[in-house]
Scaffold this motif. Structure first.
Motif, PDB file in Angstrom:
ATOM      1  N   ILE A  72       0.803  -1.171   0.098  1.00  0.00           N
ATOM      2  CA  ILE A  72      -0.054   0.045   0.104  1.00  0.00           C
ATOM      3  C   ILE A  72       0.834   1.173   0.017  1.00  0.00           C
ATOM      4  O   ILE A  72       0.441   2.192  -0.820  1.00  0.00           O
ATOM      5  CB  ILE A  72      -0.759  -0.046   1.175  1.00  0.00           C
ATOM      6  N   TYR A  73       1.846   1.369   0.908  1.00  0.00           N
ATOM      7  CA  TYR A  73       2.620   2.576   1.146  1.00  0.00           C
ATOM      8  C   TYR A  73       3.723   2.685   0.275  1.00  0.00           C
ATOM      9  O   TYR A  73       3.773   4.002  -0.321  1.00  0.00           O
ATOM     10  CB  TYR A  73       3.352   2.415   2.398  1.00  0.00           C
ATOM     11  N   LEU A  77       0.316   3.762  -2.912  1.00  0.00           N
ATOM     12  CA  LEU A  77       0.064   5.290  -3.038  1.00  0.00           C
ATOM     13  C   LEU A  77       0.613   5.943  -4.173  1.00  0.00           C
ATOM     14  O   LEU A  77       0.169   6.934  -4.705  1.00  0.00           O
ATOM     15  CB  LEU A  77       0.634   5.506  -1.573  1.00  0.00           C
ATOM     16  N   LEU A  80      -1.059   5.468  -7.191  1.00  0.00           N
ATOM     17  CA  LEU A  80      -2.611   6.311  -7.332  1.00  0.00           C
ATOM     18  C   LEU A  80      -2.222   7.959  -7.526  1.00  0.00           C
ATOM     19  O   LEU A  80      -2.856   8.553  -8.412  1.00  0.00           O
ATOM     20  CB  LEU A  80      -2.974   6.232  -6.095  1.00  0.00           C
ATOM     21  N   TYR A  87      -3.651  11.897 -15.212  1.00  0.00           N
ATOM     22  CA  TYR A  87      -4.957  12.436 -15.458  1.00  0.00           C
ATOM     23  C   TYR A  87      -4.988  13.751 -15.869  1.00  0.00           C
ATOM     24  O   TYR A  87      -5.781  14.653 -16.563  1.00  0.00           O
ATOM     25  CB  TYR A  87      -6.045  11.863 -15.025  1.00  0.00           C
TER      26      TYR A  87
ATOM     27  N   GLY B 181      -0.832   3.239   6.333  1.00  0.00           N
ATOM     28  CA  GLY B 181      -1.098   3.749   4.753  1.00  0.00           C
ATOM     29  C   GLY B 181      -2.468   3.171   4.547  1.00  0.00           C
ATOM     30  O   GLY B 181      -3.001   3.751   3.343  1.00  0.00           O
ATOM     31  N   PHE B 182      -3.165   2.502   5.265  1.00  0.00           N
ATOM     32  CA  PHE B 182      -4.407   1.755   4.830  1.00  0.00           C
ATOM     33  C   PHE B 182      -5.685   3.090   4.489  1.00  0.00           C
ATOM     34  O   PHE B 182      -6.097   3.285   3.238  1.00  0.00           O
ATOM     35  CB  PHE B 182      -5.023   1.030   5.706  1.00  0.00           C
ATOM     36  N   GLU B 184      -4.722   6.287   3.806  1.00  0.00           N
ATOM     37  CA  GLU B 184      -4.218   6.887   2.573  1.00  0.00           C
ATOM     38  C   GLU B 184      -4.627   6.129   1.275  1.00  0.00           C
ATOM     39  O   GLU B 184      -4.697   6.993   0.406  1.00  0.00           O
ATOM     40  CB  GLU B 184      -2.924   7.216   3.121  1.00  0.00           C
ATOM     41  N   GLY B 185      -4.511   4.877   1.295  1.00  0.00           N
ATOM     42  CA  GLY B 185      -4.730   4.253   0.210  1.00  0.00           C
ATOM     43  C   GLY B 185      -6.370   4.512  -0.121  1.00  0.00           C
ATOM     44  O   GLY B 185      -6.412   4.362  -1.436  1.00  0.00           O
ATOM     45  N   GLY B 188      -6.500   7.977  -1.490  1.00  0.00           N
ATOM     46  CA  GLY B 188      -5.766   7.977  -2.796  1.00  0.00           C
ATOM     47  C   GLY B 188      -6.745   7.336  -3.931  1.00  0.00           C
ATOM     48  O   GLY B 188      -6.829   7.905  -4.928  1.00  0.00           O
ATOM     49  N   THR B 189      -7.465   6.436  -3.520  1.00  0.00           N
ATOM     50  CA  THR B 189      -8.277   5.582  -4.437  1.00  0.00           C
ATOM     51  C   THR B 189      -9.457   6.633  -4.814  1.00  0.00           C
ATOM     52  O   THR B 189      -9.901   6.719  -6.343  1.00  0.00           O
ATOM     53  CB  THR B 189      -8.811   4.256  -4.089  1.00  0.00           C
ATOM     54  N   PHE B 191      -9.465   9.528  -4.504  1.00  0.00           N
ATOM     55  CA  PHE B 191      -9.084  10.966  -5.135  1.00  0.00           C
ATOM     56  C   PHE B 191      -8.746  10.634  -6.559  1.00  0.00           C
ATOM     57  O   PHE B 191      -9.404  11.420  -7.463  1.00  0.00           O
ATOM     58  CB  PHE B 191      -7.718  11.265  -4.497  1.00  0.00           C
ATOM     59  N   LEU B 192      -8.586   9.422  -6.984  1.00  0.00           N
ATOM     60  CA  LEU B 192      -8.236   9.104  -8.421  1.00  0.00           C
ATOM     61  C   LEU B 192      -9.736   9.163  -8.960  1.00  0.00           C
ATOM     62  O   LEU B 192      -9.624   9.335 -10.384  1.00  0.00           O
ATOM     63  CB  LEU B 192      -7.492   7.939  -8.680  1.00  0.00           C
ATOM     64  N   ILE B 197      -9.335  16.679  -8.869  1.00  0.00           N
ATOM     65  CA  ILE B 197      -8.565  17.488  -9.615  1.00  0.00           C
ATOM     66  C   ILE B 197      -8.585  17.500 -11.158  1.00  0.00           C
ATOM     67  O   ILE B 197      -7.729  18.316 -11.881  1.00  0.00           O
ATOM     68  CB  ILE B 197      -7.021  17.498  -8.932  1.00  0.00           C
ATOM     69  N   PHE B 198      -9.420  16.566 -11.355  1.00  0.00           N
ATOM     70  CA  PHE B 198      -9.542  16.585 -13.001  1.00  0.00           C
ATOM     71  C   PHE B 198     -10.879  16.111 -13.418  1.00  0.00           C
ATOM     72  O   PHE B 198     -11.552  15.375 -12.726  1.00  0.00           O
ATOM     73  CB  PHE B 198      -8.428  15.505 -13.793  1.00  0.00           C
ATOM     74  N   LEU B 203     -11.028   9.715 -17.644  1.00  0.00           N
ATOM     75  CA  LEU B 203     -10.687   8.208 -16.992  1.00  0.00           C
ATOM     76  C   LEU B 203     -11.102   7.472 -18.097  1.00  0.00           C
ATOM     77  O   LEU B 203     -12.136   7.741 -19.076  1.00  0.00           O
ATOM     78  CB  LEU B 203     -11.562   8.137 -15.699  1.00  0.00           C
TER      79      LEU B 203
END
Lengths: 313, 282
Positions: A72-73, A77, A80, A87, B181-182, B184-185, B188-189, B191-192, B197-198, B203
Motif C-alpha cells: 500500500i505505502y 500510494l 495512485l 490525468y 497507509g491503509f 491513505e490508500g 488515494g483511490t 481521489f483518483l 483534480i480533473f 478516465l
C-alpha cells in the motif's frame, strides 16, 4: 510506522551473523553478535562497521517483505497519485513528455517516503517500541546502523520504484531514451547517496523529537513535492527557489534523470547534467559528514536530557 | 442510549481528538503544519497548469483545480482521523480497550475522535481558497456564492466522509499497526476516481461508472457549482444541479448503509478474534 527490525524471527537471522543460538527473536541480537570481531583497530572496526551495516540491512530486505502493508505505502500510494497527476496533464492537454515527468516523479515519491518514514523517523519508532536504548548499548556504531537502514531501504525501495515506473509506463505507454544509461546510473548512485545522507541527518534530529516527528514528516510531503518539482520541471519555479530546493537532493536528481530519459530540450533542465551530478556528489559528501556530526551531537544531547528511552511522548 | 449521552460522548471524544491533534507543538507551528500541506498541494496543481498553459491561463480551470484540492482535505483528513484514531488509541496510547468497555457507544466515540481532523481540514480549505482567490486568480466572489447549495453539499459531504471513515476505522480494528497507509490508500483511490483534480471524462470508459457511483464525485461537483455557478457543468456536464444533488443524496445514503454494515462486521470480527486490545507492533 515501519519498525521492521523487531519482527524478524530467530530463523531469519543468517548463520554467519552468529555462532551461538539466539535466545530471543530480535535483529538487535544480531547486531550484538557483530562484536565478535577478532581485533580492534582499523581492519577490525571496518569489519565491525560492515557487519553492522549488513546486519541492519537484512531485516529491511527480508523482514519488511513479511508485512504486506508496504504494498500500500510504497507501491499503491505512489501509483495512485501518479495516475491522478497524469490525468491532470491529460485533462489540460499537455504534451506527452509530461506524462513521463509525472511517472518519474511517482518513483521519487517512493524514495522520499522511504527516507522520511524509514530513515528520518526510524529512531523515533525504535524509541517508541523500546529498542533505541538497546541500539545505543550495542557494541557498534549508530552510524553503521543508519547506513544499514539506508542500504536495506534503498534496495527495497528501488525495487518498488521500478515497479511503479514499470506499471505506470505500461499503462500510459511512456517511452524513454535509453542511450544514457551509464550516466543515469551515476546520477542515481550519487543522488541516492545524498538523499539517504539527508535521511540520516533527519534521523539524528528525530532523536530529540517526540510526536513532532510524525507531524513534521507529514508536513514534509506536499511542500517537498512542490518545491522539488515532482510533477513539473523545477526550473519553472525560478532559479532562486530551485537553488533553495536543491538542498533536497531529489530536486537535482529528478531534473538530471528527466534530462537523460526525455532529452534536454523536452525536459527543460535547470543545469547541465554534469553540473547537477557534481552538485549531487558534493551534497552526498556534505550530508553524510553532517549526518555523522549531528548524530554524535544529538545522541549526547539526548543522553543528557534523558530522551533516549522516553517512550510515548 | 439517549441522545443527550450520545452528544456528550461525541463532544468529549472530539475534544480529546483535538487535544491529541494539536497539543504536540505550539500554536505557530500547528498553524504552519495545518496550512502548508493543502497550500503546497494547490500550488503543485497550479504550477502544472501554468507550465502547460504558458501565459494563456483560464480562471475557471484554476478554480476547478484549487476548489477540488481545497475541499479534498476534508476527505483525506476525515478518513485519516478516524483510522489513525483507532491505531493510535490501540497501539500507541494502549487505551482502546478501556474506551471500548466505557459506558459510551464506541461508534459515537470514533466519530467524535476523528472529527478533530475535520476542523483542521476546514481551516486548511479556507486558507487554500483564500490563497487561490487572492494570489492565483481563482474567481471566488463571496457575494455570488450559492450559499444554500454549498451548505447543503457540505452537510451531505460530511455524512459521506463519516460513512467511509467509520468503515475504514472498523477495518483498521482488524489490521496491524504497520498499516498506517491503509486510510491513505482508500483516500488515494477515491481521489483518483472521483475527479477531485480533473474531470472524470478523462478516465478510461470502464472506470467512469465507478466514479459515478461515488458520493464524492457529486459532492465536489455541487461545491464547484456553488462557487462558480449552477449553469455550467464541471465533471458532470450531462447533469443539471438538481440531478447532481439527487445523486449525491442517493449515493450518500447507500454508502452510509454499506459503511454501517462494514463497521458492524469489522467490530464483531475484532471482538471475536480478540483484536480490540491487540498490540501488533513489538
Amino acid at each position: 510506522m515501519q519498525s521492521y527490525c523487531v519482527s524478524v524471527s530467530v530463523r531469519s537471522v543468517p548463520r554467519w551473523l552468529s555462532s551461538r543460538p539466539f535466545s530471543r527473536p530480535s535483529t538487535l541480537l544480531a547486531l550484538s553478535e557483530v562484536n565478535k570481531v577478532p581485533d580492534s583497530g582499523f581492519p577490525g572496526e571496518l569489519i565491525l562497521f560492515w557487519r553492522t551495516v549488513v546486519g541492519r540491512a537484512y531485516p529491511r530486505v527480508i523482514a519488511a517483505n513479511r508485512e504486506p502493508s508496504w504494498i500500500i505505502y510504497e507501491i499503491l500510494l505512489p501509483l495512485l497519485s501518479t495516475f491522478a497527476f497524469v490525468y491532470v496533464y491529460k485533462s489540460l492537454g499537455a504534451p506527452e513528455e509530461f506524462v513521463g515527468f509525472v511517472v518519474v516523479g511517482g518513483a521519487a515519491i517512493a524514495f522520499w517516503g522511504n527516507v522520511l518514514w524509514s530513515m528520518g523517523a526510524q529512531l523515533y519508532w525504535e524509541r517508541d517500541s523500546g529498542n533505541l536504548d538497546i541500539y545505543i548499548v550495542a557494541p557498534t556504531s549508530l552510524m553503521a546502523v543508519l547506513c544499514g537502514m539506508a542500504l536495506g531501504g534503498l534496495f527495497t525501495t528501488t525495487l518498488r520504484a521500478v515497479t511503479v515506473v514499470g506499471i505506470a509506463s505500461l499503462v500510459f505507454k511512456v517511452g524513454y531514451d535509453t542511450q544514457n544509461l551509464p550516466q543515469l546510473a551515476l546520477v542515481f548512485v550519487v543522488g541516492m547517496g545524498a538523499l539517504y545522507g539527508l535521511g540520516m541527518l533527519l534521523s539524528s534530529l528525530y532523536l530529540l523529537w517526540g510526536r513532532e516527528a510524525w507531524h513534521i514528516n507529514t508536513m514534509l510531503r506536499e511542500p517537498v513535492y512542490f518545491l522539488t518539482g515532482f510533477y513539473f520541471p523545477v526550473r519553472y519555479l525560478g532559479l532562486a527557489v530551485a537553488a533553495v530546493a536543491s538542498l533536497v537532493p531529489l530536486t537535482l536528481a529528478l531534473d538530471a534523470t528527466r534530462q537523460l530519459l526525455f532529452g534536454v530540450e523536452k525536459a527543460g533542465g535547470l543545469l547541465p547534467v554534469w553540473q547537477e551530478t557534481l552538485a549531487l556528489l558534493l551534497l552526498c559528501v556534505v550530508l553524510l559528514w553532517a549526518a555523522q556530526r549531528a548524530l554524535r551531537f544529538m545522541e549526547n544531547l539526548a543522553r543528557r536530557e534523558a530522551r533516549l528511552s522516553a517512550r510515548g511522548r | 442510549m439517549p441522545l443527550k449521552d450520545e452528544l456528550r460522548t461525541l463532544l468529549t471524544a472530539a475534544k480529546l481528538g483535538w487535544a491529541i491533534e494539536s497539543n504536540w507543538t505550539d500554536v505557530y507551528l500547528f498553524v504552519v503544519y495545518s496550512v502548508a500541506r493543502p497550500v503546497a498541494s494547490a500550488l503543485v496543481l497550479v504550477f502544472m497548469y501554468l507550465v502547460v498553459a504558458g501565459g494563456n491561463t483560464r480562471p475557471e480551470v484554476m478554480g476547478f483545480l484549487v476548489v477540488g484540492n481545497a475541499f479534498w482535505a476534508f476527505v483525506s483528513n476525515g478518513l485519516q482521523g478516524l483510522a489513525w484514531g483507532v491505531l493510535d488509541d490501540r497501539e500507541r496510547y494502549l487505551m482502546l480497550k478501556y474506551v471500548y468497555i466505557a459506558p459510551a457507544r464506541f461508534y459515537t466515540y470514533l466519530l467524535g475522535r476523528g472529527s478533530a481532523q475535520l476542523a483542521s481540514a476546514s481551516a486548511a480549505a479556507v486558507i487554500t481558497l483564500g490563497v487561490g482567490g487572492l494570489f492565483l486568480g481563482v474567481p471566488i466572489d463571496l457575494s455570488r456564492l450559492n450559499w444554500p447549495l454549498l451548505l447543503l453539499a457540505l452537510a451531505l459531504g460530511y455524512i459521506g466522509i463519516a460513512a467511509v471513515g467509520i468503515a475504514v476505522a472498523g477495518l483498521s480494528l482488524n489490521i496491524s499497526r504497520e498499516s498506517w497507509g491503509f486510510s491513505e490508500g482508500v483516500a488515494g483511490t477515491l481521489f483518483l476516481l472521483c475527479g477531485a483534480i480533473f474531470p472524470i471524462a478523462v478516465l478510461p470508459d470502464w472506470v467512469q461508472p465507478i466514479a459515478r457511483a461515488l458520493p464524492f464525485t457529486y459532492w465536489l461537483e455541487a461545491i464547484r457549482r456553488a462557487f462558480f455557478g449552477t449553469t455550467q457543468g464541471f465533471s458532470l456536464t450531462d447533469l443539471d444541479t438538481a440531478q447532481v444533488l439527487l445523486y449525491l443524496v442517493v449515493t450518500t445514503v447507500a454508502f452510509a448503509f454499506l459503511a454501517n454494515l462494514v463497521f458492524a462486521w469489522s467490530e464483531h470480527r475484532a471482538k471475536e478474534r480478540g483484536l480490540i486490545d491487540w498490540v501488533s507492533g513489538s
